[in-house]
Design a protein around this motif. Structure first.
Motif, PDB file in Angstrom:
ATOM      1  N   ASN A 155       0.775  -1.178   0.151  1.00 26.75           N
ATOM      2  CA  ASN A 155      -0.067  -0.035  -0.003  1.00 26.75           C
ATOM      3  C   ASN A 155       0.870   1.135  -0.016  1.00 26.75           C
ATOM      4  N   LEU A 156       0.811   2.029  -0.983  1.00 28.78           N
ATOM      5  CA  LEU A 156       1.415   3.309  -1.108  1.00 28.78           C
ATOM      6  C   LEU A 156       0.540   4.239  -1.204  1.00 28.78           C
ATOM      7  N   VAL A 157       0.865   5.418  -0.352  1.00 28.49           N
ATOM      8  CA  VAL A 157      -0.066   6.569  -0.256  1.00 28.49           C
ATOM      9  C   VAL A 157       0.847   7.746  -0.182  1.00 28.49           C
ATOM     10  N   ALA A 158       0.825   8.638  -1.265  1.00 30.21           N
ATOM     11  CA  ALA A 158       1.666   9.911  -1.545  1.00 30.21           C
ATOM     12  C   ALA A 158       0.532  11.026  -1.304  1.00 30.21           C
ATOM     13  N   GLY A 159       1.146  11.969  -0.687  1.00 29.96           N
ATOM     14  CA  GLY A 159       0.326  13.276  -0.120  1.00 29.96           C
ATOM     15  C   GLY A 159       0.146  13.875  -1.526  1.00 29.96           C
TER      16      GLY A 159
ATOM     17  N   THR B 168      -4.984 -11.286 -13.377  1.00 27.49           N
ATOM     18  CA  THR B 168      -5.799 -10.533 -12.376  1.00 27.49           C
ATOM     19  C   THR B 168      -6.521  -9.447 -12.745  1.00 27.49           C
ATOM     20  N   SER B 169      -7.124  -8.576 -12.035  1.00 29.59           N
ATOM     21  CA  SER B 169      -7.643  -7.571 -12.468  1.00 29.59           C
ATOM     22  C   SER B 169      -7.195  -6.138 -12.137  1.00 29.59           C
ATOM     23  N   LEU B 170      -7.414  -5.068 -12.781  1.00 30.26           N
ATOM     24  CA  LEU B 170      -6.728  -3.788 -12.587  1.00 30.26           C
ATOM     25  C   LEU B 170      -7.828  -2.622 -12.504  1.00 30.26           C
ATOM     26  N   HIS B 171      -7.696  -1.803 -11.459  1.00 31.97           N
ATOM     27  CA  HIS B 171      -8.707  -0.902 -11.433  1.00 31.97           C
ATOM     28  C   HIS B 171      -7.993   0.552 -11.440  1.00 31.97           C
ATOM     29  N   LEU B 172      -8.393   1.256 -12.001  1.00 30.64           N
ATOM     30  CA  LEU B 172      -7.835   2.704 -12.146  1.00 30.64           C
ATOM     31  C   LEU B 172      -8.857   3.758 -11.805  1.00 30.64           C
TER      32      LEU B 172
ATOM     33  N   VAL C  25      -2.357   1.655  -4.752  1.00 34.72           N
ATOM     34  CA  VAL C  25      -1.685   2.902  -4.727  1.00 34.72           C
ATOM     35  C   VAL C  25      -2.435   3.960  -5.043  1.00 34.72           C
ATOM     36  N   GLN C  26      -1.933   5.195  -4.003  1.00 30.15           N
ATOM     37  CA  GLN C  26      -2.792   6.619  -4.095  1.00 30.15           C
ATOM     38  C   GLN C  26      -1.926   7.599  -4.142  1.00 30.15           C
ATOM     39  N   ALA C  27      -2.380   8.549  -5.084  1.00 24.19           N
ATOM     40  CA  ALA C  27      -1.560  10.207  -4.737  1.00 24.19           C
ATOM     41  C   ALA C  27      -2.820  10.853  -4.700  1.00 24.19           C
ATOM     42  N   LEU C  28      -2.972  11.096  -3.576  1.00 22.98           N
ATOM     43  CA  LEU C  28      -4.069  12.132  -3.047  1.00 22.98           C
ATOM     44  C   LEU C  28      -4.171  13.411  -3.537  1.00 22.98           C
ATOM     45  N   ASN C  29      -3.290  14.103  -3.909  1.00 23.39           N
ATOM     46  CA  ASN C  29      -3.411  15.356  -4.348  1.00 23.39           C
ATOM     47  C   ASN C  29      -2.246  15.538  -5.616  1.00 23.39           C
TER      48      ASN C  29
ATOM     49  N   VAL D 152      -4.969   1.761  -8.633  1.00 20.25           N
ATOM     50  CA  VAL D 152      -4.354   3.126  -8.629  1.00 20.25           C
ATOM     51  C   VAL D 152      -5.289   4.051  -8.581  1.00 20.25           C
ATOM     52  N   SER D 153      -5.300   5.149  -7.635  1.00 20.51           N
ATOM     53  CA  SER D 153      -6.123   6.155  -7.442  1.00 20.51           C
ATOM     54  C   SER D 153      -5.403   7.686  -7.514  1.00 20.51           C
TER      55      SER D 153
END
Length: 271
Positions: free
Chosen positions: A205-209, A267-271, A229-233, A253-254
């Motif tokens: 789990n990768l979360v970047a501000g 597998t499945s990939l969600h963007l 994987v999240q890039a919040l802003n 990936v968000s």
């Protein structure tokens, strides 16, 4: 009670080594403490090696209080709990301070949530959870995870993961790696083997501000684990995520996403 040093201190104990109460060892020389069993620092005690490194090695648990080093190497503060954990004392004001160099922590039974002040961190742990944080920017290398554990590392500023050399995820089965940054996150290297063998099941789990960037050639392989994987802003630039997990949304990936390569096996990939 204070011991002032002008040269290195080398202390070896067959059983326990204890620094009680408000006792301190300080000066301008390396501090090396080895104990056959536990190392215990009292809640108000301190080790301060000035421009030299601090090295603690305990045969079982190592309980830390306040440790200071201005050494510029990646092992300015090095703590090893050979058959136990690295424990925090009860004084919230204490911590590990290596403002000019790095901190390396190695344990078998987990690492407490110890206050850190450093820009370089290496962590290896075989079992039991790890939760570490810094308020500023952080560079991560020499990571190692065992089975059935969670390792969570956060930086108040940017976080850079440097893969390959010194990292060991071979035993990471049914484990989780959480990396969080207050601003940008940069992944430069690899996690686990590119093949993602059946021995590995590491949820990542990768979360970047702000922005999250994987540099060219970087590949994160979770085995049969999943990715979030999240890039919040900001934007997420993803070069390679490799999983064999056969579940819905094995890779999520968000962010506004730009990517050069995303790979998923069965597998499945969600963007």
């Amino acid at each position: 009670r204070q011991m002032c040093i002008r040269d290195s201190v080398n202390a070896t104990a067959v059983n326990d080594f204890s620094l009680l109460g408000d006792a301190s060892i300080s000066g301008d020389g390396a501090i090396n403490i080895n104990a056959g069993h536990d190392i215990v620092m009292g809640a108000d005690s301190q080790l301060n090696a000035g421009a030299f490194p601090v090295n603690l090695t305990g045969g079982n648990d190592v309980t830390v209080a306040d440790i200071v080093s201005l050494n510029t190497t990646e092992n300015a503060i090095s703590i090893t709990a050979t058959a136990g954990g690295i424990l925090d004392d009860t004084n919230a004001a204490n911590g590990l301070h290596a403002t000019s160099g790095g901190i390396f922590l190695q344990a078998v039974d987990g690492i407490d949530s110890i206050a850190l002040e450093t820009t370089q961190l290496g962590v290896r742990n075989s079992s039991g959870d790890v939760a570490l944080s810094t308020s500023g920017d952080l560079s991560l290398n020499r990571l190692g995870l065992g089975a059935n554990m969670t390792m969570s590392i956060s930086a108040g500023g940017s976080l850079t993961y440097v893969g390959d050399a010194g990292n060991d995820f071979d035993g990471a089965t049914a484990s989780t790696l959480n990396l969080t940054s207050g601003t940008e996150m940069v992944i430069n290297g690899r996690i686990v083997d590119e093949t993602g063998s059946s021995d590995h099941e590491l949820d990542i789990n990768l979360v970047a501000g702000t922005d999250l960037s994987m540099l060219d050639g970087s590949i994160l392989s979770s085995g049969f684990g999943v990715f979030d994987v999240q890039a919040l802003n900001g934007d997420a630039t993803v070069t390679g995520l490799n999983t064999q997990a056969m579940v819905n949304n094995a890779i999520t990936v968000s962010a506004p996403v730009s990517y050069t390569h995303l790979r998923a096996h069965e597998t499945s990939l969600h963007l």
